[in-house]
Write a protein that holds these residues in place. Structure first.
Motif, short mmCIF file in Angstrom:
data_model
loop_
_atom_site.label_atom_id
_atom_site.label_comp_id
_atom_site.label_asym_id
_atom_site.label_seq_id
_atom_site.Cartn_x
_atom_site.Cartn_y
_atom_site.Cartn_z
N GLY A 1 0.96 5.05 -3.51
CA GLY A 1 0.50 5.38 -2.16
C GLY A 1 -0.27 6.67 -2.09
O GLY A 1 -0.32 7.46 -3.01
N GLY A 2 -0.90 6.87 -0.97
CA GLY A 2 -1.62 8.10 -0.68
C GLY A 2 -0.93 8.79 0.47
O GLY A 2 0.17 8.44 0.86
N ARG A 3 -1.59 9.77 1.03
CA ARG A 3 -1.01 10.45 2.19
C ARG A 3 -1.99 10.43 3.34
O ARG A 3 -3.19 10.49 3.15
CB ARG A 3 -0.68 11.90 1.83
CG ARG A 3 0.49 11.97 0.90
CD ARG A 3 1.04 13.35 0.80
NE ARG A 3 0.03 14.38 0.95
CZ ARG A 3 0.25 15.63 0.63
NH1 ARG A 3 1.40 15.99 0.15
NH2 ARG A 3 -0.69 16.54 0.81
N CYS A 4 -1.44 10.41 4.53
CA CYS A 4 -2.24 10.39 5.74
C CYS A 4 -2.66 11.81 6.10
O CYS A 4 -1.91 12.73 5.98
CB CYS A 4 -1.44 9.76 6.86
SG CYS A 4 -2.36 9.41 8.32
N THR B 1 -2.67 -1.99 9.82
CA THR B 1 -3.19 -0.86 10.59
C THR B 1 -2.37 -0.72 11.87
O THR B 1 -1.90 -1.71 12.42
CB THR B 1 -4.68 -1.03 10.96
OG1 THR B 1 -4.85 -2.24 11.69
CG2 THR B 1 -5.56 -1.06 9.73
N THR B 2 -2.22 0.52 12.31
CA THR B 2 -1.54 0.82 13.55
C THR B 2 -2.40 1.79 14.34
O THR B 2 -2.88 2.78 13.78
CB THR B 2 -0.15 1.43 13.31
OG1 THR B 2 0.61 0.53 12.51
CG2 THR B 2 0.58 1.68 14.61
N LEU C 1 -2.23 2.07 -0.61
CA LEU C 1 -3.17 3.15 -0.33
C LEU C 1 -3.18 3.40 1.16
O LEU C 1 -3.51 2.51 1.95
CB LEU C 1 -4.57 2.79 -0.81
CG LEU C 1 -5.70 3.74 -0.39
CD1 LEU C 1 -5.51 5.11 -1.02
CD2 LEU C 1 -7.04 3.15 -0.77
N ASP C 2 -2.78 4.60 1.58
CA ASP C 2 -2.83 4.98 2.98
C ASP C 2 -4.21 5.56 3.24
O ASP C 2 -4.50 6.67 2.85
CB ASP C 2 -1.73 5.98 3.31
CG ASP C 2 -1.66 6.31 4.79
OD1 ASP C 2 -2.64 6.02 5.51
OD2 ASP C 2 -0.63 6.83 5.23
N ASN C 3 -5.04 4.79 3.88
CA ASN C 3 -6.45 5.12 4.05
C ASN C 3 -6.76 5.62 5.46
O ASN C 3 -7.91 5.63 5.85
CB ASN C 3 -7.29 3.88 3.73
CG ASN C 3 -8.71 4.21 3.43
OD1 ASN C 3 -8.99 5.17 2.75
ND2 ASN C 3 -9.62 3.41 3.95
N CYS C 4 -5.76 6.03 6.22
CA CYS C 4 -6.02 6.37 7.61
C CYS C 4 -6.91 7.59 7.78
O CYS C 4 -7.63 7.69 8.77
CB CYS C 4 -4.73 6.53 8.41
SG CYS C 4 -3.80 8.00 8.05
N ASP D 1 -3.31 3.03 8.11
CA ASP D 1 -4.27 2.08 7.54
C ASP D 1 -3.89 1.87 6.09
O ASP D 1 -4.43 2.50 5.19
CB ASP D 1 -5.71 2.59 7.66
CG ASP D 1 -6.74 1.57 7.21
OD1 ASP D 1 -6.35 0.46 6.76
OD2 ASP D 1 -7.93 1.88 7.27
N ASP D 2 -2.89 1.03 5.85
CA ASP D 2 -2.36 0.81 4.51
C ASP D 2 -3.04 -0.39 3.87
O ASP D 2 -3.14 -1.46 4.47
CB ASP D 2 -0.86 0.55 4.56
CG ASP D 2 -0.07 1.78 4.97
OD1 ASP D 2 -0.65 2.87 4.99
OD2 ASP D 2 1.13 1.63 5.26
#
Length: 93
Positions: free
Chosen positions: A90-93, A48-49, A78-81, A63-64
């Motif tokens: 992966g997903g997208r933010c 997380t950043t 999974l980009d869960n941000c 939030d990967d």
């Protein structure tokens, strides 16, 4: 006496297994990156950043969540941000 340029790395923390668990960057508008490790396998589970991490309202910009196959290769990120979708690779933010 002048102190020179601002510090790039402000703080560093390690977990009980001596892996990097958190790092803070900058002295104003601080950025914080947190790494979570699986205690059984030692593999990285989450990154997380946050920006504005030194304020009462930090903003999560990353939030990967990482998933691995049986051989230990990353099979999905999974980009869960912002509720990213669960897509292979992966997903997208």
């Amino acid at each position: 006496m002048a102190l020179g340029p601002a510090a790039y790395i402000d703080s560093t923390a390690y977990c009980s297994t001596r892996r990097l668990s958190q790092r803070g960057y900058g002295t104003s508008g601080k950025i914080k990156r947190t790494l979570e490790w699986d205690t059984r396998t030692g593999w990285l589970n989450r990154v997380t950043t946050q920006t504005a991490a030194d304020t009462a309202s930090p903003i999560t910009v990353q939030d990967d969540r990482l998933t691995y196959d049986v051989s230990g290769e990353i099979s999905r990120i999974l980009d869960n941000c912002q509720g990213g979708s669960d897509l292979p690779g992966g997903g997208r933010c």
